[in-house]
Design a protein around this motif. Structure first.
Motif, PDB file in Angstrom:
ATOM      1  N   ARG A  97       0.777  -1.293   0.027  1.00  0.00           N
ATOM      2  CA  ARG A  97       0.051   0.097  -0.006  1.00  0.00           C
ATOM      3  C   ARG A  97       0.711   1.373  -0.045  1.00  0.00           C
ATOM      4  NH1 ARG A  97      -2.815  -3.090   3.955  1.00  0.00           N
ATOM      5  NH2 ARG A  97      -1.789  -1.847   5.680  1.00  0.00           N
ATOM      6  N   LEU A  98       2.214   1.016   0.096  1.00  0.00           N
ATOM      7  CA  LEU A  98       3.016   2.282   0.133  1.00  0.00           C
ATOM      8  C   LEU A  98       2.811   3.345  -1.113  1.00  0.00           C
ATOM      9  CD1 LEU A  98       5.314   3.921   1.655  1.00  0.00           C
ATOM     10  CD2 LEU A  98       7.070   2.437   0.474  1.00  0.00           C
ATOM     11  N   PRO A  99       2.997   2.844  -2.343  1.00  0.00           N
ATOM     12  CA  PRO A  99       2.768   3.847  -3.213  1.00  0.00           C
ATOM     13  C   PRO A  99       1.462   4.801  -3.407  1.00  0.00           C
ATOM     14  CG  PRO A  99       3.528   1.962  -4.308  1.00  0.00           C
ATOM     15  CD  PRO A  99       3.034   1.653  -2.609  1.00  0.00           C
ATOM     16  N   ILE A 100       0.214   3.963  -3.085  1.00  0.00           N
ATOM     17  CA  ILE A 100      -0.874   4.972  -2.778  1.00  0.00           C
ATOM     18  C   ILE A 100      -1.059   5.649  -1.731  1.00  0.00           C
ATOM     19  CG2 ILE A 100      -2.347   3.148  -1.842  1.00  0.00           C
ATOM     20  CD1 ILE A 100      -3.351   5.647  -4.549  1.00  0.00           C
ATOM     21  N   ALA A 101      -0.337   5.257  -0.671  1.00  0.00           N
ATOM     22  CA  ALA A 101      -0.421   5.844   0.699  1.00  0.00           C
ATOM     23  C   ALA A 101       0.454   7.364   0.430  1.00  0.00           C
ATOM     24  CB  ALA A 101       0.100   5.171   1.906  1.00  0.00           C
ATOM     25  N   ILE A 102       1.636   7.059  -0.085  1.00  0.00           N
ATOM     26  CA  ILE A 102       2.539   8.171  -0.136  1.00  0.00           C
ATOM     27  C   ILE A 102       1.822   9.316  -1.125  1.00  0.00           C
ATOM     28  CG2 ILE A 102       4.599   9.106  -0.970  1.00  0.00           C
ATOM     29  CD1 ILE A 102       5.999   6.787   0.467  1.00  0.00           C
ATOM     30  N   LEU A 167       3.270 -13.674   1.178  1.00  0.00           N
ATOM     31  CA  LEU A 167       1.923 -13.530   0.899  1.00  0.00           C
ATOM     32  C   LEU A 167       1.799 -14.473  -0.358  1.00  0.00           C
ATOM     33  CD1 LEU A 167       1.122  -9.745   1.398  1.00  0.00           C
ATOM     34  CD2 LEU A 167       0.792 -11.671   3.056  1.00  0.00           C
ATOM     35  N   SER A 168       0.811 -15.361  -0.475  1.00  0.00           N
ATOM     36  CA  SER A 168       0.535 -15.878  -1.583  1.00  0.00           C
ATOM     37  C   SER A 168      -0.174 -15.208  -2.648  1.00  0.00           C
ATOM     38  CB  SER A 168      -0.435 -17.375  -1.590  1.00  0.00           C
ATOM     39  OG  SER A 168      -1.329 -16.764  -0.723  1.00  0.00           O
ATOM     40  N   ASP A 169      -0.900 -14.245  -2.197  1.00  0.00           N
ATOM     41  CA  ASP A 169      -1.649 -13.113  -3.189  1.00  0.00           C
ATOM     42  C   ASP A 169      -0.848 -12.131  -2.993  1.00  0.00           C
ATOM     43  OD1 ASP A 169      -3.182 -11.924  -4.795  1.00  0.00           O
ATOM     44  OD2 ASP A 169      -4.976 -12.398  -3.828  1.00  0.00           O
ATOM     45  N   THR A 170      -0.104 -11.673  -4.080  1.00  0.00           N
ATOM     46  CA  THR A 170       0.526 -10.174  -3.980  1.00  0.00           C
ATOM     47  C   THR A 170      -0.107  -9.113  -4.674  1.00  0.00           C
ATOM     48  OG1 THR A 170       2.020 -11.095  -5.776  1.00  0.00           O
ATOM     49  CG2 THR A 170       2.954 -11.434  -3.512  1.00  0.00           C
ATOM     50  N   VAL A 171      -1.326  -9.433  -5.162  1.00  0.00           N
ATOM     51  CA  VAL A 171      -1.990  -8.416  -6.025  1.00  0.00           C
ATOM     52  C   VAL A 171      -2.429  -7.148  -5.196  1.00  0.00           C
ATOM     53  CG1 VAL A 171      -3.950  -8.029  -7.751  1.00  0.00           C
ATOM     54  CG2 VAL A 171      -2.547 -10.251  -7.936  1.00  0.00           C
ATOM     55  N   HIS A 172      -2.255  -6.039  -5.734  1.00  0.00           N
ATOM     56  CA  HIS A 172      -2.724  -4.797  -5.113  1.00  0.00           C
ATOM     57  C   HIS A 172      -3.243  -3.879  -6.156  1.00  0.00           C
ATOM     58  CE1 HIS A 172      -2.955  -1.150  -2.658  1.00  0.00           C
ATOM     59  NE2 HIS A 172      -3.182  -1.999  -1.851  1.00  0.00           N
ATOM     60  N   TRP A 173      -4.492  -3.392  -6.305  1.00  0.00           N
ATOM     61  CA  TRP A 173      -4.914  -2.757  -7.406  1.00  0.00           C
ATOM     62  C   TRP A 173      -4.185  -1.545  -7.577  1.00  0.00           C
ATOM     63  CZ3 TRP A 173      -5.998   2.634  -6.769  1.00  0.00           C
ATOM     64  CH2 TRP A 173      -6.157   2.906  -5.466  1.00  0.00           C
ATOM     65  N   SER A 174      -3.638  -0.829  -6.662  1.00  0.00           N
ATOM     66  CA  SER A 174      -2.631   0.317  -6.942  1.00  0.00           C
ATOM     67  C   SER A 174      -1.747  -0.027  -8.089  1.00  0.00           C
ATOM     68  CB  SER A 174      -2.055   1.011  -5.899  1.00  0.00           C
ATOM     69  OG  SER A 174      -1.472   0.241  -4.953  1.00  0.00           O
ATOM     70  N   SER A 175      -0.921  -1.248  -8.208  1.00  0.00           N
ATOM     71  CA  SER A 175       0.057  -1.334  -8.866  1.00  0.00           C
ATOM     72  C   SER A 175      -0.458  -2.107 -10.353  1.00  0.00           C
ATOM     73  CB  SER A 175       1.079  -2.419  -8.211  1.00  0.00           C
ATOM     74  OG  SER A 175       1.636  -1.345  -7.053  1.00  0.00           O
ATOM     75  N   SER A 176      -1.663  -2.172 -10.559  1.00  0.00           N
ATOM     76  CA  SER A 176      -2.334  -3.091 -11.652  1.00  0.00           C
ATOM     77  C   SER A 176      -1.680  -2.203 -12.961  1.00  0.00           C
ATOM     78  CB  SER A 176      -3.824  -2.948 -11.627  1.00  0.00           C
ATOM     79  OG  SER A 176      -4.372  -1.639 -11.732  1.00  0.00           O
ATOM     80  N   VAL A 177      -1.795  -3.075 -14.032  1.00  0.00           N
ATOM     81  CA  VAL A 177      -1.505  -2.103 -15.304  1.00  0.00           C
ATOM     82  C   VAL A 177      -2.169  -1.131 -15.772  1.00  0.00           C
ATOM     83  CG1 VAL A 177      -1.098  -2.654 -17.891  1.00  0.00           C
ATOM     84  CG2 VAL A 177      -0.333  -4.258 -16.065  1.00  0.00           C
ATOM     85  N   LEU A 178      -3.650  -1.183 -15.451  1.00  0.00           N
ATOM     86  CA  LEU A 178      -4.544  -0.008 -15.879  1.00  0.00           C
ATOM     87  C   LEU A 178      -4.051   1.330 -14.830  1.00  0.00           C
ATOM     88  CD1 LEU A 178      -7.187   0.873 -17.140  1.00  0.00           C
ATOM     89  CD2 LEU A 178      -8.385  -0.209 -14.956  1.00  0.00           C
TER      90      LEU A 178
END
Length: 570
Positions: A97-102, A167-178
């Motif tokens: 969550r660091l990129p979206i938090a900063i 974490l088995s699931d490393t997906v976070h919406w803020s780093s999606s390609v979109l």
């Protein structure tokens, strides 16, 4: 170069602060230069220094606050890195969550500054276009926040492999390609063009100042756009190339390939899925190998391709029995480990001779083995390879000098297929040929050449193989109503200078003691072959050969190729 800067920023305690402050100062510099080129500062009046000093108060406070918060974030988000340990699951999720938090915090510091600066310029100067001023600073704030997001997202990418291990699931919406594409578009095109529109629409800016301002903002848009687009393209293209190389290697059977997970978006999830695919295929191959070692490669392939149904048919096969002579006396005089070692060496000879002659070692039990030629894979001539295998087993066992065996070979129709239930299946052969081979094995222990085969085998064999055999005797086998014509192989003359095979095979001085009452054991100590018995079932009690280590490292070529791809990505 970028990779080295990223590693430095991660290691340095004030690296995160430097990155964030640089991103925000770059946005402020773009605004200030744009205002200067448009002649804005020339319209501040004679007291412009006091005005600029007052305007600079909030940016200075915001700068100090940003440095302090960034220093705090360094310990909060990367404390585990300083302690040279893996992050906890909570620390790993927080890092994603660091990129979206900063970015949100940067906007929170910029928006009050936009209000304060606009109000100060409007109150202390005669400029009557507060909307233009507010728009320029707002666009600069958004530009700085977007650049901050892209830089911080790139900064944490080297830590994603560690996070993915936690974490088995490393997906976070803020780093999606979109999200990356939208932010890159905003930085590369939307913000510079919006600032250009604001400057050109400012009625207070003379035409002579609008041209250099427009050229400057266009150059900024082109430069920043090229850099942001290049970073985005590499962030997608490099892992895609690595994934393509990995899948090519997996398709060639190199399942020990592992792709480093370098993103918390869809690309990272795809990298994780490829690793899971390779692991699943590796486990499937391991199970296939273990299954094949327990039931034979041919039976394993048949079971894997045929499903769980009970299947089978009547086949004409050649059955070969091998049994150790005097096994009770041997096991009494040896420790269990030594006796099993001898049996394993014997069974390795049996397996090699059978499989190299297109046969199947169908059953092991203790000191005996049943080999089938012609099932489950049909052979145009199954008698000839059975006879070749019998001679080879006898010769190699005799040459080793450890054990003495009896070998019987019979030929005829049998049922070859699965028996059992839906929960437990076993491939086996049932028929008179199997029983006859077992009885011949018992008699073969007393024969000089230690091999007895039925006349049906000789008749079915190829002419050149029949020449290797001679009629031995007609024997009434136990459980049979008519005598069976038995054949044994012809003693081959030894080459000049070697010992006569007669001494090795015909004599008894160098053979293990013969147990005249023993028979091939199939089905347990209390279930030896009888007249009424169907071919005996073999329990899974055969000595187990040592398993291969299926977790060996990947082939050097495979991992080298993947590592090279990851290096080129930087």
């Amino acid at each position: 170069m970028i990779a080295k800067l990223v590693v430095w920023a991660l290691k340095a305690r004030w690296g995160l602060s430097a990155v964030i402050i640089t991103a925000n100062l770059s946005g402020l510099a773009v605004i200030v230069i744009g205002l200067w080129l448009s002649g804005f500062f020339g319209r501040l009046g004679e007291d412009w220094m006091r005005t600029m000093a007052l305007v600079a108060i909030y940016p200075a406070i915001g700068l100090l606050a940003g440095v302090g918060l960034a220093m705090r974030d360094r310990g909060r988000y990367f404390g585990w890195l300083d302690q040279t340990r893996r992050p906890t699951p909570e620390e790993a999720r927080r890092l994603l969550r660091l990129p979206i938090a900063i970015t949100v915090r940067a906007l929170a510091l910029w928006i009050p500054g936009v209000v304060v600066v606009t109000a100060t310029f409007t109150h202390l100067t005669e400029i009557d276009t507060p909307g233009v001023t507010a728009s320029l600073f707002t666009l600069g704030a958004l530009q700085s926040a977007a650049v901050t997001f892209l830089i911080v997202d790139r900064l944490i990418r080297p830590t994603i492999p560690v996070v993915s291990a936690v974490l088995s699931d490393t997906v976070h919406w803020s780093s999606s390609v979109l999200v990356r594409v939208i932010v890159t578009w905003a930085v590369a095109g939307a913000m510079p063009l919006a600032m250009l529109i604001v400057v050109l629409a400012d009625p207070a800016t003379p035409a002579s100042d609008r041209i250099p301002t427009a050229i400057y903002l266009s150059a900024v848009g082109i430069g920043v756009g090229a850099l942001a687009t290049a970073i985005l393209a590499r962030a997608v293209a490099s892992p895609m190339r690595t994934l393509r190389l990995a899948l090519d290697l997996i398709s060639r059977g190199e399942t020990h390939v592992r792709v480093p997970v370098g993103s918390s978006g869809e690309v990272g999830r795809l990298e994780h899925s490829v690793n899971e695919l390779a692991a699943n295929l590796r486990e499937r191959e391991r199970m296939r190998a273990v299954f094949g070692r327990h039931v034979g490669a041919q039976v394993a392939e048949r079971a894997l391709t045929g499903g769980m149904d009970l299947t089978g048919d009547v086949r004409v096969v050649s059955a070969l029995f091998v049994d150790v002579t005097g096994s009770v006396a041997l096991s009494t005089g040896l420790s269990p480990q030594e006796f099993v070692a001898k049996l394993n060496r014997l069974l390795s000879i049996v397996v090699a001779a059978t499989e190299e002659n297109d046969g199947l070692v169908n059953k092991f039990e203790g000191d005996a083995a049943l080999c089938i030629f012609g099932a489950p894979i049909a052979l145009r001539d199954n008698a000839t390879p059975a006879l070749r295998a019998a001679r080879r087993i006898r010769d190699e066992v005799t040459a080793s000098g450890e054990l003495d065996v009896g070998i019987g070979v019979a030929h005829g129709q049998v049922f070859a297929g699965d028996v059992g239930t839906d929960t437990r299946l076993e491939f086996t052969v049932i028929g008179d040929a199997v029983n006859e081979a077992a009885r011949l094995t018992t008699e073969a222990k007393e024969a000089p050449r230690r091999i007895l085969v039925s006349g049906a085998v000789i008749e079915a064999a190829a002419p050149h193989e029949r020449e290797q055999w001679t009629r031995y005797d007609s024997i009434l086998l136990r459980g049979m109503q008519e005598p069976t014509a038995c054949w044994t192989d012809i003693e081959q003359p030894a080459p000049q200078g070697e010992d006569s095979p007669t001494t090795a095979l015909g004599g008894t001085d160098n053979l293990a003691p013969t147990d005249a009452t023993s028979e091939p054991v199939f089905g347990g100590a209390d279930s030896r072959a009888t007249e009424d018995s169907a071919p005996e079932r073999v329990a899974d009690t055969a000595p187990k050969p040592s398993a291969d280590n299926t977790d060996d490292p990947a082939p050097i070529s495979a991992m080298t190729e993947i590592r090279s791809a990851a290096t080129e990505a930087e």
